[in-house]
Scaffold this active site. Structure first.
Site, short mmCIF file in Angstrom:
data_model
loop_
_atom_site.label_atom_id
_atom_site.label_comp_id
_atom_site.label_asym_id
_atom_site.label_seq_id
_atom_site.Cartn_x
_atom_site.Cartn_y
_atom_site.Cartn_z
N SER A 123 95.27 35.84 38.13
CA SER A 123 95.13 35.14 37.06
C SER A 123 95.48 33.61 37.10
CB SER A 123 95.85 35.48 35.78
OG SER A 123 95.73 34.46 34.62
N TYR A 147 103.91 38.31 31.86
CA TYR A 147 102.71 38.98 32.16
C TYR A 147 102.57 38.16 33.59
CZ TYR A 147 97.69 38.64 32.80
OH TYR A 147 96.11 38.79 33.21
N LYS A 151 101.87 39.08 38.00
CA LYS A 151 100.87 38.62 38.79
C LYS A 151 101.40 37.98 40.00
CE LYS A 151 97.45 40.20 36.18
NZ LYS A 151 96.65 41.24 36.56
P1 NAD Z 1 91.09 45.28 29.63
O1 NAD Z 1 92.44 45.82 28.77
O2 NAD Z 1 89.92 45.20 28.89
O3 NAD Z 1 90.98 46.42 30.89
C1 NAD Z 1 92.15 46.88 31.56
C2 NAD Z 1 91.66 48.43 31.53
O4 NAD Z 1 92.79 49.08 32.33
C3 NAD Z 1 91.45 49.09 30.36
O5 NAD Z 1 90.70 49.98 30.15
C4 NAD Z 1 92.80 49.95 30.14
O6 NAD Z 1 92.51 51.18 29.20
C5 NAD Z 1 93.04 50.20 31.56
N1 NAD Z 1 94.62 50.51 31.82
C6 NAD Z 1 95.57 49.81 31.48
N2 NAD Z 1 96.70 50.17 31.85
C7 NAD Z 1 96.24 51.45 32.64
C8 NAD Z 1 96.97 52.41 33.44
N3 NAD Z 1 98.34 52.19 33.76
N4 NAD Z 1 96.62 53.13 34.08
C9 NAD Z 1 95.11 53.38 34.14
N5 NAD Z 1 94.19 52.49 33.20
C10 NAD Z 1 95.13 51.83 32.81
O7 NAD Z 1 91.56 43.85 30.68
P2 NAD Z 1 90.39 42.90 31.21
O8 NAD Z 1 90.38 41.59 30.46
O9 NAD Z 1 89.30 43.59 31.67
O10 NAD Z 1 91.56 42.39 32.56
C11 NAD Z 1 91.24 43.26 33.60
C12 NAD Z 1 92.26 42.79 34.75
O11 NAD Z 1 92.17 41.21 34.98
C13 NAD Z 1 93.92 42.86 34.14
O12 NAD Z 1 94.49 43.16 35.34
C14 NAD Z 1 94.24 41.42 33.69
O13 NAD Z 1 95.41 41.21 33.88
C15 NAD Z 1 93.25 40.60 34.85
N6 NAD Z 1 92.94 39.31 34.14
C16 NAD Z 1 92.23 39.13 32.73
C17 NAD Z 1 91.93 37.91 32.21
C18 NAD Z 1 91.30 37.99 30.83
O14 NAD Z 1 91.08 36.92 30.23
N7 NAD Z 1 90.55 38.95 30.31
C19 NAD Z 1 92.29 36.86 32.90
C20 NAD Z 1 93.07 36.86 34.17
C21 NAD Z 1 93.37 38.06 34.66
#
Ligand code: NAD
Ligand code: UDP
Length: 335
Positions: A123, A147, A151
């Site tokens: 991120s 958080y 990362k």
């Molecule tokens: P999200 O919460 O929609 O998706 C994460 C998925 O992982 C969900 O379906 C959840 O059920 C699953 N999950 C969570 N913990 C779990 C576990 N222990 N075992 C199995 N499944 C698990 O989030 P997103 O927005 O799709 O983000 C995906 C990744 O990208 C994350 O790692 C997040 O930190 C990173 N990220 C997201 C953003 C953003 O703004 N959306 C920005 C930077 C980085």
């Protein structure tokens, strides 16, 4: 076959579609802690076949070993984890435990199975706050919340693993602000409760689910005084992962890329674009700044362009139009 942890989530579900479009098979591992089970059927409708899904926790190493023994996995994309900044401040141990343990378990299981290609969701929050924009990958690193630290720590762990065994090829992709939805309108972001992020909040105000937007700060040194971010369409983001996977096939070590557009958009720009896309008003009030926010943050995406041959193609108008299509479709789905 590509293993996608968190493949039912916001970015992961779009990733499944991009993988299928690029000719890859995929296996979703998700515990559905932050996603709806019916997303699997919607992914299947878009890709033309029922996706392979394992329901479970990425920290379950026995499950990972079994999945990696049963399926011909060549690479993994690791999305699973917790992602709410404010919650991470209130519950730091939960964030360290879930995010760090998840990454450790996955890397260990991949190593045991001889799979040494991994794309990790990092991120832009790993960059130390600075007024100097845009941010390239060499900008100083320092997280400002648990958080973000998870990362950074996982990035560090991946560097150490790759140093210990040169067979690893790992991409750390630092996302800026993913927004938008699949152009069909059948996949998108499904925040639980009150959205923390701007784009889903604006969508809910336009839909009449919330009365007004609070704009956090109108006195930043930006053109209209409101915060500026680099919003990137989630399908562009997913396509960036396809380019990274391709690159990893021929390049060992850890490769870090910003995935952003290189363009800054203010809160009020986004509000106006959403009003235009939806044809609905988005009433707002300017309120004091949100603690911990920076005024401006946008990417220098040149490395991804030069090394991966990837650039974001979709603009703010499309991000808003697709998010609005999803907002309307979502209202028709069983809750
Ligand atoms: P999200 O919460 O929609 O998706 C994460 C998925 O992982 C969900 O379906 C959840 O059920 C699953 N999950 C969570 N913990 C779990 C576990 N222990 N075992 C199995 N499944 C698990 O989030 P997103 O927005 O799709 O983000 C995906 C990744 O990208 C994350 O790692 C997040 O930190 C990173 N990220 C997201 C953003 C953003 O703004 N959306 C920005 C930077 C980085
Ligand atoms: N923001 C806002 N009202 C909201 C949510 C966010 O004004 O209800 C602003 C926030 O201050 C920032 C921008 O919108 O300037 C993007 O915030 P978001 O939380 O989506 O992303 P991040 O701050 O993590 O980049």
């Amino acid at each position: 076959m590509i293993l996608i942890t968190g493949g039912a989530g916001f970015i992961g579900s779009h990733m499944c579609v991009a993988l299928a479009e690029a000719g890859h098979r995929f296996l979703i591992l998700d515990n559905f802690s932050n996603s709806a089970r019916d997303v699997v059927g919607r992914i299947g409708a878009l890709v033309g076949r029922a996706p392979l899904v394992a329901e479970g926790d990425v920290r379950d190493e026995a499950l990972l070993d079994r999945l990696l023994a049963e399926h011909p996995v060549e690479a993994a994309i690791h999305f699973a984890g917790l992602k709410a900044v404010g919650e991470s401040v209130r519950e730091p141990l939960r964030y360290y435990r879930e995010n760090i343990d998840g990454a450790l378990a996955l890397v260990a299981a991949l190593g045991r199975a001889g799979v040494r290609r991994l794309v990790f969701s990092s991120s832009a929050t790993v960059y130390a706050p600075t007024p100097a924009m845009p941010l390239d990958e060499t900008a100083p690193l320092r997280a400002t919340n648990p958080y973000g630290w998870t990362k950074l720590m996982i990035e560090q762990m991946l560097h150490d693993v790759a140093r210990s065994d040169p067979a690893w090829s790992i991409a750390c992709l630092r996302y800026f602000n993913p927004v938008g939805a699949h152009e069909s309108g059948t996949l998108g972001e499904e925040p639980q409760g009150v959205p923390n992020n701007l784009a889903p909040y604006v969508a809910q105000v336009a839909a009449g689910q919330r009365p007004r937007l609070q704009v956090f700060g109108g006195d930043y040194p930006t053109p209209d005084g409101t915060g500026v971010r680099d919003y990137i369409h989630v399908m562009d983001l997913a396509e960036g992962h396809i380019a990274a996977l391709r690159h990893l096939a021929g390049h060992a070590g850890v490769h870090t890329f910003n995935l952003g557009t290189g363009r800054g958009t203010s809160v009020l720009d986004l509000v106006r674009s959403f009003e235009a896309a939806s044809g609905r008003p988005v009433p707002y009030d300017i309120v004091p700044r949100r603690e911990g926010d920076v005024g401006e943050c946008w990417a220098d995406p040149a490395r991804a362009r030069d090394v991966l041959g990837w650039t974001a193609r979709r603009g703010i108008a499309q991000m808003c139009a697709d998010a609005w299509r999803w907002q309307q479709h979502r209202a028709t789905l069983p809750s």
